[in-house]
Design a protein around this motif. Structure first.
Motif, PDB file in Angstrom:
ATOM      1  N   GLY A  26      52.508 -52.425  -5.260  1.00 28.82           N
ATOM      2  CA  GLY A  26      52.306 -53.389  -5.169  1.00 28.82           C
ATOM      3  C   GLY A  26      51.612 -53.866  -3.767  1.00 28.82           C
ATOM      4  N   ILE A  27      51.454 -52.914  -2.827  1.00 32.64           N
ATOM      5  CA  ILE A  27      51.000 -53.353  -1.301  1.00 32.64           C
ATOM      6  C   ILE A  27      49.843 -52.370  -1.252  1.00 32.64           C
ATOM      7  N   ILE A  28      48.872 -53.274  -0.690  1.00 35.62           N
ATOM      8  CA  ILE A  28      47.492 -52.603  -0.625  1.00 35.62           C
ATOM      9  C   ILE A  28      47.517 -52.464   1.126  1.00 35.62           C
ATOM     10  N   TYR A  29      46.917 -51.022   1.215  1.00 39.43           N
ATOM     11  CA  TYR A  29      46.715 -50.403   2.375  1.00 39.43           C
ATOM     12  C   TYR A  29      45.379 -50.147   2.695  1.00 39.43           C
ATOM     13  N   ASP A  30      45.138 -50.481   3.949  1.00 36.94           N
ATOM     14  CA  ASP A  30      43.677 -49.991   4.630  1.00 36.94           C
ATOM     15  C   ASP A  30      43.594 -48.733   5.149  1.00 36.94           C
ATOM     16  N   VAL A  31      42.944 -47.585   4.731  1.00 42.55           N
ATOM     17  CA  VAL A  31      42.935 -46.425   5.027  1.00 42.55           C
ATOM     18  C   VAL A  31      41.561 -45.974   5.590  1.00 42.55           C
ATOM     19  N   THR A  32      40.530 -47.272   5.780  1.00 40.16           N
ATOM     20  CA  THR A  32      39.091 -46.952   6.181  1.00 40.16           C
ATOM     21  C   THR A  32      39.110 -46.109   7.291  1.00 40.16           C
ATOM     22  N   GLU A  33      40.064 -46.022   8.459  1.00 42.88           N
ATOM     23  CA  GLU A  33      39.955 -45.165   9.475  1.00 42.88           C
ATOM     24  C   GLU A  33      40.360 -43.605   9.497  1.00 42.88           C
ATOM     25  N   SER A  34      41.259 -43.159   8.105  1.00 43.71           N
ATOM     26  CA  SER A  34      41.601 -42.105   8.113  1.00 43.71           C
ATOM     27  C   SER A  34      40.610 -41.264   7.817  1.00 43.71           C
ATOM     28  N   ARG A  35      40.686 -39.915   8.687  1.00 42.71           N
ATOM     29  CA  ARG A  35      39.552 -38.778   8.030  1.00 42.71           C
ATOM     30  C   ARG A  35      39.784 -38.350   6.588  1.00 42.71           C
ATOM     31  N   LEU A  36      40.877 -38.635   6.352  1.00 38.29           N
ATOM     32  CA  LEU A  36      41.290 -38.021   5.148  1.00 38.29           C
ATOM     33  C   LEU A  36      40.483 -38.710   3.873  1.00 38.29           C
ATOM     34  N   TRP A  37      40.270 -39.919   4.145  1.00 37.37           N
ATOM     35  CA  TRP A  37      39.972 -40.807   3.054  1.00 37.37           C
ATOM     36  C   TRP A  37      38.290 -41.006   3.243  1.00 37.37           C
ATOM     37  N   ARG A  38      37.576 -40.322   3.875  1.00 35.22           N
ATOM     38  CA  ARG A  38      36.014 -40.407   4.168  1.00 35.22           C
ATOM     39  C   ARG A  38      35.310 -40.630   3.001  1.00 35.22           C
ATOM     40  N   ASN A  39      34.373 -41.592   2.520  1.00 38.59           N
ATOM     41  CA  ASN A  39      33.641 -41.745   1.566  1.00 38.59           C
ATOM     42  C   ASN A  39      34.356 -42.171   0.200  1.00 38.59           C
ATOM     43  N   GLY A  40      35.696 -42.723   0.596  1.00 32.71           N
ATOM     44  CA  GLY A  40      36.741 -43.202  -0.273  1.00 32.71           C
ATOM     45  C   GLY A  40      36.998 -42.528  -1.296  1.00 32.71           C
ATOM     46  N   LYS A  41      37.414 -40.787  -0.806  1.00 31.80           N
ATOM     47  CA  LYS A  41      37.879 -39.736  -1.898  1.00 31.80           C
ATOM     48  C   LYS A  41      38.914 -39.097  -1.068  1.00 31.80           C
ATOM     49  N   HIS A  42      39.926 -38.795  -1.424  1.00 29.41           N
ATOM     50  CA  HIS A  42      40.987 -37.873  -0.763  1.00 29.41           C
ATOM     51  C   HIS A  42      41.613 -36.948  -1.985  1.00 29.41           C
ATOM     52  N   TYR A  43      40.936 -35.609  -1.566  1.00 33.98           N
ATOM     53  CA  TYR A  43      41.321 -34.597  -2.721  1.00 33.98           C
ATOM     54  C   TYR A  43      40.661 -35.175  -3.832  1.00 33.98           C
ATOM     55  N   GLU A  44      41.799 -35.194  -5.099  1.00 39.34           N
ATOM     56  CA  GLU A  44      41.227 -35.815  -6.326  1.00 39.34           C
ATOM     57  C   GLU A  44      41.732 -36.961  -6.545  1.00 39.34           C
ATOM     58  N   HIS A  45      41.929 -37.852  -5.474  1.00 40.61           N
ATOM     59  CA  HIS A  45      42.174 -39.438  -5.605  1.00 40.61           C
ATOM     60  C   HIS A  45      41.353 -40.275  -5.003  1.00 40.61           C
ATOM     61  N   TRP A  46      40.826 -41.339  -5.771  1.00 37.56           N
ATOM     62  CA  TRP A  46      39.805 -42.313  -5.404  1.00 37.56           C
ATOM     63  C   TRP A  46      40.213 -43.448  -4.762  1.00 37.56           C
ATOM     64  N   ALA A  47      39.814 -44.081  -3.614  1.00 37.38           N
ATOM     65  CA  ALA A  47      40.150 -45.237  -3.130  1.00 37.38           C
ATOM     66  C   ALA A  47      39.736 -46.279  -4.206  1.00 37.38           C
ATOM     67  N   GLY A  48      40.351 -47.492  -3.741  1.00 39.40           N
ATOM     68  CA  GLY A  48      40.229 -48.826  -4.696  1.00 39.40           C
ATOM     69  C   GLY A  48      40.939 -48.804  -5.928  1.00 39.40           C
ATOM     70  N   GLN A  49      42.107 -48.171  -5.886  1.00 39.80           N
ATOM     71  CA  GLN A  49      42.801 -47.833  -7.035  1.00 39.80           C
ATOM     72  C   GLN A  49      44.274 -47.879  -6.294  1.00 39.80           C
ATOM     73  N   ASP A  50      45.272 -48.176  -7.671  1.00 39.17           N
ATOM     74  CA  ASP A  50      46.712 -48.095  -7.446  1.00 39.17           C
ATOM     75  C   ASP A  50      47.361 -46.489  -7.404  1.00 39.17           C
ATOM     76  N   LEU A  51      47.675 -46.125  -6.489  1.00 39.22           N
ATOM     77  CA  LEU A  51      48.278 -44.842  -6.443  1.00 39.22           C
ATOM     78  C   LEU A  51      49.753 -44.650  -6.800  1.00 39.22           C
ATOM     79  N   THR A  52      50.351 -45.460  -7.244  1.00 39.59           N
ATOM     80  CA  THR A  52      51.685 -45.756  -7.518  1.00 39.59           C
ATOM     81  C   THR A  52      52.067 -44.373  -8.411  1.00 39.59           C
TER      82      THR A  52
END
Length: 75
Positions: A26-52
């Motif tokens: 239920g908490i939204i985090y800004d991961v914009t500066e993380s090198r692991l989230w470049r282009n909105g993708k982190h391995y098989e996970h996509w940004a803009g989603q609830d990762l709970t």
């Protein structure tokens, strides 16, 4: 704390808007500066989603979110 809908979160996917956000418990985090989230993708996970539901498959614990700025709450 500001509230955001799933639709508003989905726009912060690194493609539609420059921000890269993810939600957890239920908490939204800004991961914009993380090198692991470049282009909105982190391995098989996509940004803009609830990762709970997905954190159980991660090789790290949920404490990883502590290093990111809280943007608001997912409503």
């Amino acid at each position: 704390m500001l509230n955001y809908t799933k639709q508003q979160l989905a726009l912060r996917n690194g493609q539609d808007k420059p921000e890269i956000w993810v939600a957890y418990l239920g908490i939204i985090y800004d991961v914009t500066e993380s090198r692991l989230w470049r282009n909105g993708k982190h391995y098989e996970h996509w940004a803009g989603q609830d990762l709970t539901e997905e954190i159980g498959d991660a090789p790290h614990t949920a404490s990883v979110f502590e290093k990111f700025v809280v943007v608001g709450a997912l409503v």
